[in-house]
Design an enzyme around this catalytic site. Structure first.
Site, PDB file in Angstrom:
ATOM      1  N   HIS A   1      -2.544   1.265   7.231  1.00  0.00           N
ATOM      2  CA  HIS A   1      -2.814   1.089   5.494  1.00  0.00           C
ATOM      3  C   HIS A   1      -2.187   2.729   5.174  1.00  0.00           C
ATOM      4  O   HIS A   1      -2.766   3.727   5.622  1.00  0.00           O
ATOM      5  CB  HIS A   1      -4.158   1.099   5.347  1.00  0.00           C
ATOM      6  CG  HIS A   1      -4.414   0.819   3.989  1.00  0.00           C
ATOM      7  ND1 HIS A   1      -3.885  -0.067   3.162  1.00  0.00           N
ATOM      8  CD2 HIS A   1      -5.256   1.354   3.282  1.00  0.00           C
ATOM      9  CE1 HIS A   1      -4.294  -0.144   1.948  1.00  0.00           C
ATOM     10  NE2 HIS A   1      -5.310   1.091   2.111  1.00  0.00           N
TER      11      HIS A   1
ATOM     12  N   CYS B   1       0.742  -1.171  -0.228  1.00  0.00           N
ATOM     13  CA  CYS B   1      -0.122   0.204   0.121  1.00  0.00           C
ATOM     14  C   CYS B   1       0.964   1.183  -0.069  1.00  0.00           C
ATOM     15  O   CYS B   1       0.456   2.140  -0.415  1.00  0.00           O
ATOM     16  CB  CYS B   1      -0.947  -0.066   1.194  1.00  0.00           C
ATOM     17  SG  CYS B   1      -0.321  -0.160   2.849  1.00  0.00           S
TER      18      CYS B   1
END
Length: 153
Positions: free
Chosen positions: A133, A58
């Site tokens: 994330h 990510c």
């Protein structure tokens, strides 16, 4: 890329031109499931969006989102070729292209610290694990996009 510790106007002005922001969020599954914000549509002709198809990528995808969506960043030959090659791909195929790119893989792996004791055994995260994330925010065509955004597919 610069680390930012404040979003006040003075701090942002000190940075100069900003092509996007990347935030690191603690992932909370229950909040993600309750997210009822509208999803983007009609972006395909002006926004580079690649669905993340591999784990632990990510941050790399957030960086690529900023770079590939900025009209003012000189990408260089290899990233320009990659962007042109994937222009007509859907988001999933773009994600697969990223995962199969030697250029991206080499850059991504160069940031992983060497660990002589790293195990080849993969462990599935549990509800007690803290997961994080990276999400990019990029200005494109007069709008601010959160990438990855909640995508209907």
């Amino acid at each position: 890329f610069e680390e930012v510790y404040s979003l006040d106007s003075g701090s942002m002005q000190a940075l100069g031109e900003v092509h996007g922001l990347i935030f690191l969020f603690k992932w909370q599954q229950d909040l993600a499931q309750q997210d009822d914000r509208p999803t983007a549509s009609g972006y395909e002709d002006h926004l580079f969006f690649a669905k993340q198809v591999i784990t632990n990528a990510c941050a790399t995808q957030a960086i690529l989102s900023v770079l590939l969506n900025s009209e003012k960043v000189e990408l260089g030959e290899e990233l320009s070729n990659f962007k042109g090659f994937t222009k007509e791909f859907d988001s999933e195929t773009k994600g697969l292209a990223i995962s199969n790119s030697d250029l991206v893989r080499t850059a991504h792996n160069s940031f992983a610290p060497p660990d002589p004791f790293m195990s080849d055994n993969k462990r599935v995260a549990t509800k007690d694990d803290d997961l994080y994330h990276f999400i990019a925010y990029v200005p494109v065509a007069g709008k601010l996009y959160e990438v990855p955004f909640r995508h209907p597919s």
